[in-house]
Scaffold this motif. Structure first.
Motif, PDB file in Angstrom:
ATOM      1  N   ARG A 147      -8.777  -5.259   8.723  1.00  0.00           N
ATOM      2  CA  ARG A 147      -8.089  -4.706   9.881  1.00  0.00           C
ATOM      3  C   ARG A 147      -7.341  -3.450   9.460  1.00  0.00           C
ATOM      4  NH1 ARG A 147      -6.003 -10.228  13.050  1.00  0.00           N
ATOM      5  NH2 ARG A 147      -8.119 -11.034  13.393  1.00  0.00           N
ATOM      6  N   ASP A 148      -7.095  -2.586  10.440  1.00  0.00           N
ATOM      7  CA  ASP A 148      -6.521  -1.276  10.118  1.00  0.00           C
ATOM      8  C   ASP A 148      -5.000  -1.250  10.072  1.00  0.00           C
ATOM      9  OD1 ASP A 148      -5.819  -1.456  12.792  1.00  0.00           O
ATOM     10  OD2 ASP A 148      -7.086   0.209  13.455  1.00  0.00           O
ATOM     11  N   GLY A 149      -4.359  -2.382  10.293  1.00  0.00           N
ATOM     12  CA  GLY A 149      -2.904  -2.425  10.249  1.00  0.00           C
ATOM     13  C   GLY A 149      -2.241  -2.158  11.588  1.00  0.00           C
ATOM     14  N   SER A 150      -3.033  -1.884  12.630  1.00  0.00           N
ATOM     15  CA  SER A 150      -2.440  -1.592  13.933  1.00  0.00           C
ATOM     16  C   SER A 150      -1.755  -2.813  14.540  1.00  0.00           C
ATOM     17  CB  SER A 150      -3.509  -1.057  14.900  1.00  0.00           C
ATOM     18  OG  SER A 150      -4.554  -1.998  15.057  1.00  0.00           O
ATOM     19  N   GLY A 151      -2.067  -4.001  14.039  1.00  0.00           N
ATOM     20  CA  GLY A 151      -1.412  -5.208  14.520  1.00  0.00           C
ATOM     21  C   GLY A 151      -0.117  -5.519  13.793  1.00  0.00           C
ATOM     22  N   LEU A 152       0.273  -4.667  12.855  1.00  0.00           N
ATOM     23  CA  LEU A 152       1.511  -4.848  12.104  1.00  0.00           C
ATOM     24  C   LEU A 152       2.613  -3.966  12.683  1.00  0.00           C
ATOM     25  CD1 LEU A 152       0.019  -4.704   8.499  1.00  0.00           C
ATOM     26  CD2 LEU A 152       0.686  -6.772   9.754  1.00  0.00           C
ATOM     27  N   THR A 153       3.847  -4.337  12.435  1.00  0.00           N
ATOM     28  CA  THR A 153       4.998  -3.527  12.830  1.00  0.00           C
ATOM     29  C   THR A 153       5.576  -2.868  11.586  1.00  0.00           C
ATOM     30  OG1 THR A 153       5.527  -4.986  14.681  1.00  0.00           O
ATOM     31  CG2 THR A 153       7.284  -3.561  13.876  1.00  0.00           C
ATOM     32  N   VAL A 154       5.605  -1.548  11.570  1.00  0.00           N
ATOM     33  CA  VAL A 154       6.178  -0.810  10.442  1.00  0.00           C
ATOM     34  C   VAL A 154       7.666  -0.629  10.717  1.00  0.00           C
ATOM     35  CG1 VAL A 154       6.091   1.305   9.083  1.00  0.00           C
ATOM     36  CG2 VAL A 154       3.988   0.370  10.072  1.00  0.00           C
ATOM     37  N   THR A 155       8.496  -1.256   9.897  1.00  0.00           N
ATOM     38  CA  THR A 155       9.945  -1.203  10.113  1.00  0.00           C
ATOM     39  C   THR A 155      10.630  -0.169   9.236  1.00  0.00           C
ATOM     40  OG1 THR A 155      10.288  -3.001   8.512  1.00  0.00           O
ATOM     41  CG2 THR A 155      10.007  -3.618  10.826  1.00  0.00           C
ATOM     42  N   SER A 156       9.884   0.369   8.263  1.00  0.00           N
ATOM     43  CA  SER A 156      10.450   1.399   7.389  1.00  0.00           C
ATOM     44  C   SER A 156       9.313   2.183   6.758  1.00  0.00           C
ATOM     45  CB  SER A 156      11.320   0.763   6.302  1.00  0.00           C
ATOM     46  OG  SER A 156      11.830   1.749   5.420  1.00  0.00           O
ATOM     47  N   GLY A 157       9.487   3.509   6.664  1.00  0.00           N
ATOM     48  CA  GLY A 157       8.472   4.331   6.021  1.00  0.00           C
ATOM     49  C   GLY A 157       7.188   4.401   6.823  1.00  0.00           C
ATOM     50  N   THR A 158       6.081   4.550   6.096  1.00  0.00           N
ATOM     51  CA  THR A 158       4.761   4.706   6.701  1.00  0.00           C
ATOM     52  C   THR A 158       3.808   3.694   6.106  1.00  0.00           C
ATOM     53  OG1 THR A 158       5.142   7.088   6.948  1.00  0.00           O
ATOM     54  CG2 THR A 158       2.865   6.326   7.120  1.00  0.00           C
ATOM     55  N   LEU A 159       2.974   3.117   6.927  1.00  0.00           N
ATOM     56  CA  LEU A 159       1.990   2.156   6.423  1.00  0.00           C
ATOM     57  C   LEU A 159       1.057   2.848   5.437  1.00  0.00           C
ATOM     58  CD1 LEU A 159       1.005  -0.830   6.892  1.00  0.00           C
ATOM     59  CD2 LEU A 159      -0.736   0.171   8.393  1.00  0.00           C
ATOM     60  N   PRO A 160       1.011   2.398   4.188  1.00  0.00           N
ATOM     61  CA  PRO A 160       0.154   3.067   3.199  1.00  0.00           C
ATOM     62  C   PRO A 160      -1.336   2.881   3.519  1.00  0.00           C
ATOM     63  CG  PRO A 160       1.787   1.647   2.132  1.00  0.00           C
ATOM     64  CD  PRO A 160       1.786   1.295   3.583  1.00  0.00           C
ATOM     65  N   ALA A 161      -2.127   3.826   3.075  1.00  0.00           N
ATOM     66  CA  ALA A 161      -3.580   3.677   3.096  1.00  0.00           C
ATOM     67  C   ALA A 161      -3.986   2.972   1.806  1.00  0.00           C
ATOM     68  CB  ALA A 161      -4.253   5.036   3.204  1.00  0.00           C
TER      69      ALA A 161
END
Length: 229
Positions: free
Chosen positions: A211-225
């Protein structure tokens, strides 16, 4: 703590789930696309069978595959086979893996997998469990990350967290589930620390490249690749 008998039983159960699900398909499904780019259902099933035999090779002291090219050629050769042949191959190769895994031997010994990766022999049942569960999801026939056994999901998250720990391309990233479990991975790349939250299934999907991480909530910073597995 490894539980060899538990992991082998879990591999057996996961294999039976997959075989029952695939047996409900029709023969045309073999050539239909899976969720893995460029792979049909037949490619996934052929890979599962050849992976079982490759792990038998490892357990018996032989190279996992003759070569990367031979591995790919075997999958391409076997992918178009009729569904009943695919099912028999997955079932029979699974039996060979179970037999090799229960043969007498030093399970604490170091064995070599692909690309110079090493592990202890006692961990191979878990590695096989990962192959069966995630590729069942990859078939895209109704079995999803949310359907995975909870103990499997947590262990695979821990395994992947350890794999990416200190990776030169992954900044420090804190992971948290909505029920309060936490892990930290990365730390080898510069950049602001990241923190992400979500269900265990969503975290596993992102870590495992499903999955591409779009179902996660980023609470700090940026979702890493994340780099490919």
């Amino acid at each position: 703590m490894m539980d060899h008998a538990h992991d082998l039983a879990s591999v057996h159960d996961a294999t039976e789930r997959l075989l029952r699900a695939v047996a409900a398909l029709d023969n045309a499904a073999v050539t239909q696309a899976s969720r893995l780019p460029g792979w049909t259902h037949g490619h996934v099933l052929a890979h599962l069978a050849r992976n079982a035999d490759a792990l038998v090779n490892v357990l018996e002291g032989r190279p996992m595959y003759v070569s990367g090219a031979a591995r790919e050629a075997d999958i391409e050769r076997d992918a178009p086979r009729p569904l009943n042949v695919q099912l028999d191959d997955v079932r029979e190769s699974a039996v060979r893996f179970q037999e090799a895994s229960t043969a007498p031997g030093d399970r604490s010994r170091t064995v070599e997998l692909r690309n110079g990766v090493t592990d202890r022999a006692e961990r191979l049942p878990f590695r096989r469990w990962v192959e069966v569960e995630l590729h069942h999801v990859d078939l895209g026939i109704g079995y999803e990350l949310e359907d995975l056994p909870a103990d499997f999901t947590e262990r695979e998250i821990r395994f992947l967290v350890a794999r990416f720990a200190g990776h030169q391309d992954v900044p420090t990233t804190r992971l948290a589930t909505d029920d309060g479990r936490t892990w930290t991975t990365g730390g080898g790349a510069p950049g602001d620390p990241a923190a992400v939250e979500g269900t265990a299934a969503e975290l596993l999907g992102w870590l495992a490249g499903r999955r591409d991480g779009s179902g996660l909530t980023v609470t700090s910073g940026t979702l890493p690749a994340l780099p490919p597995l």
